[in-house]
Design an enzyme around this catalytic site. Structure first.
Site, PDB file in Angstrom:
ATOM      1  CB  SER A 206      -1.020   0.005   1.232  1.00  0.00           C
ATOM      2  OG  SER A 206      -1.829  -1.134   1.200  1.00  0.00           O
TER       3      SER A 206
ATOM      4  CG  ASP B 183      -9.300   0.234   1.090  1.00  0.00           C
ATOM      5  OD1 ASP B 183      -9.342  -0.735   1.830  1.00  0.00           O
ATOM      6  OD2 ASP B 183      -8.983   1.166   1.738  1.00  0.00           O
TER       7      ASP B 183
END
EC number: 2.5.1.19
Length: 414
Positions: free
Chosen positions: A181, A296
């Site tokens: 991420s 996400d």
């Protein structure tokens, strides 16, 4: 809450939900400078962040004005959060930099999430921890401003360490690969640079050289990840929408990349002057994509893959198991209820798209995961469906169901 969804075509103009990632970072910025957030949406995660800075002496007026304390110190010895993993993971290194003894706890969704990497890292620099999960008592003060930490569990630790090094008047972070991420680390660095700090990221090392930060006054920009569920709803239902309040997509891969991803899958999807224009097409192409830097996005990509003509593969999904739900299993379960097949391989999931007219009309539970409810609601727009425990969207976007109504969705809320 039970939401019943009937076949609908999504259309209209909608303001993107405020970015909770950005809101939380701005709230933590009030440890150093005044922050004024206009029209702040009080999602559960944002409330957790407000609660955290209050515990460190920040004065909060009307949940909009945040005034830093003259001296940072831990004012409360017990901090109880609800379910914000971002807040928790950023807060731990901040507390370690301030020093003292404090206990953190939260709801069951956070209690089951591992904190291994931050505990292992900070234990090498003068910090004692009571365990590797919540409830967690933290004792001590960081003994060094040169921190080494593994980057594979969560980027949020790295973001928290950037704040911690501002408390310690500078230092460096060496991230042991892989770095997961990465886009969220870049978001934190961009924010500090914007407000006057000198933060550099070379290879696997971050150097922090604090400067006096300017004040912030404004509204939190929109969230591409949350906005993508409105876009998905339009694409699945055969409609078209315009989403406003969005910043220009960055060059690096992140949540904003969903604009390009949907375009690559055959949708009409384009950003221009703060707006995201989305229009459905008759068919969509499957995609093979690595989402490790923006996990996400998994739910929205899975949602469109469900009706793509062929087999899609979403790679880089391992950390989805430690989200609000085990999102790998959640994707499989929800898609299966709609009649869409999937197969989990090592660190990837295959999704076998079907004609959208063949989608079932199931009853689905949100599995205590806001993004599960949003993905399911989009698929239900084709042939209908029911979502139970639908209040779970309040974690990130409490206005979600009302927003769908404003976009011509036919839904009833009980």
């Amino acid at each position: 809450m039970i939401v019943k969804i009937y076949p609908s075509k999504i259309s209209g103009i909608i303001k993107a939900p405020q970015s909770k990632s950005l809101a939380i970072r701005l709230i933590f910025l009030s440890l150093f400078t005044r922050v004024y957030l206009h029209n702040l949406v009080l999602s559960e995660d944002v409330i957790d962040a407000i609660k955290s800075v209050r515990a460190l002496g920040v004065k909060v007026k009307n949940n909009s004005e945040f005034i830093p304390p003259e001296k940072l110190e831990i004012k409360e010895r017990f901090i109880k959060l609800k379910g914000s993993a971002t807040t928790l993971r950023m807060l731990i290194p901040i507390l370690a930099a301030i020093g003292g003894e404090v206990t953190i706890d939260a709801d069951e969704s956070l209690r089951r999430r591992p904190l291994n990497r931050i505990v292992q890292a900070l234990s090498n620099y003068g910090i004692s921890f009571s365990s590797y999960s919540l409830p967690l008592t933290i004792t001590g003060k960081l003994s060094s401003n040169e921190i080494k930490i593994s980057g594979d569990e969560s980027s949020q630790y790295i973001s928290g360490l950037i704040y911690a090094l501002h408390i310690l008047n500078g230092g460096s972070i060496e991230i042991l690969p892989p770095i997961s991420s990465k886009s969220y680390i870049l978001l934190t660095i961009d924010l500090f640079k914007r407000f006057g700090s000198d933060v550099k990221f070379y290879g696997s090392k971050i150097h922090v050289n604090p400067n006096n930060l300017v004040e912030f006054q404004g509204e939190v920009a929109g969230d591409y990840g949350l906005a993508s569920f409105y876009a998905l709803s339009a694409l699945v239902s055969g409609g078209g929408i315009t989403i406003t309040n969005l910043w220009e997509p960055k060059e690096y891969f992140g949540d904003h990349s969903i604009v390009k991803i949907f375009s690559e899958m055959g949708a009409s999807s384009e950003y221009k002057d703060g707006r995201w224009f989305v229009k459905a097409k008759d068919k969509y192409s499957p995609i093979k994509i690595d989402i490790d830097d923006a996990p996400d996005l998994a739910m929205t990509i899975a949602g469109l893959s469900a009706i793509a003509e062929g087999t899609s593969e979403i790679i880089g999904i391992e950390r989805l198991r430690i989200k609000e739900s085990d999102r790998i299993e959640s994707i499989r379960k929800i898609l299966g209820l709609y009649g869409v097949g999937s197969e989990v391989k090592y660190n990837s999931i295959l999704i076998f798209g079907i004609n959208k007219g063949m989608l079932n009309s199931p009853v689905t539970d949100c599995l205590n995961d806001h993004r599960v409810a949003m993905m399911s609601s989009a698929l239900a727009l084709v042939n209908g469906g029911v979502i139970t425990s639908a209040e779970c969207v309040g974690k990130s976007n409490p206005n979600y169901w009302q927003d769908l109504l404003s976009l011509n969705a036919k839904i009833s809320i009980e």
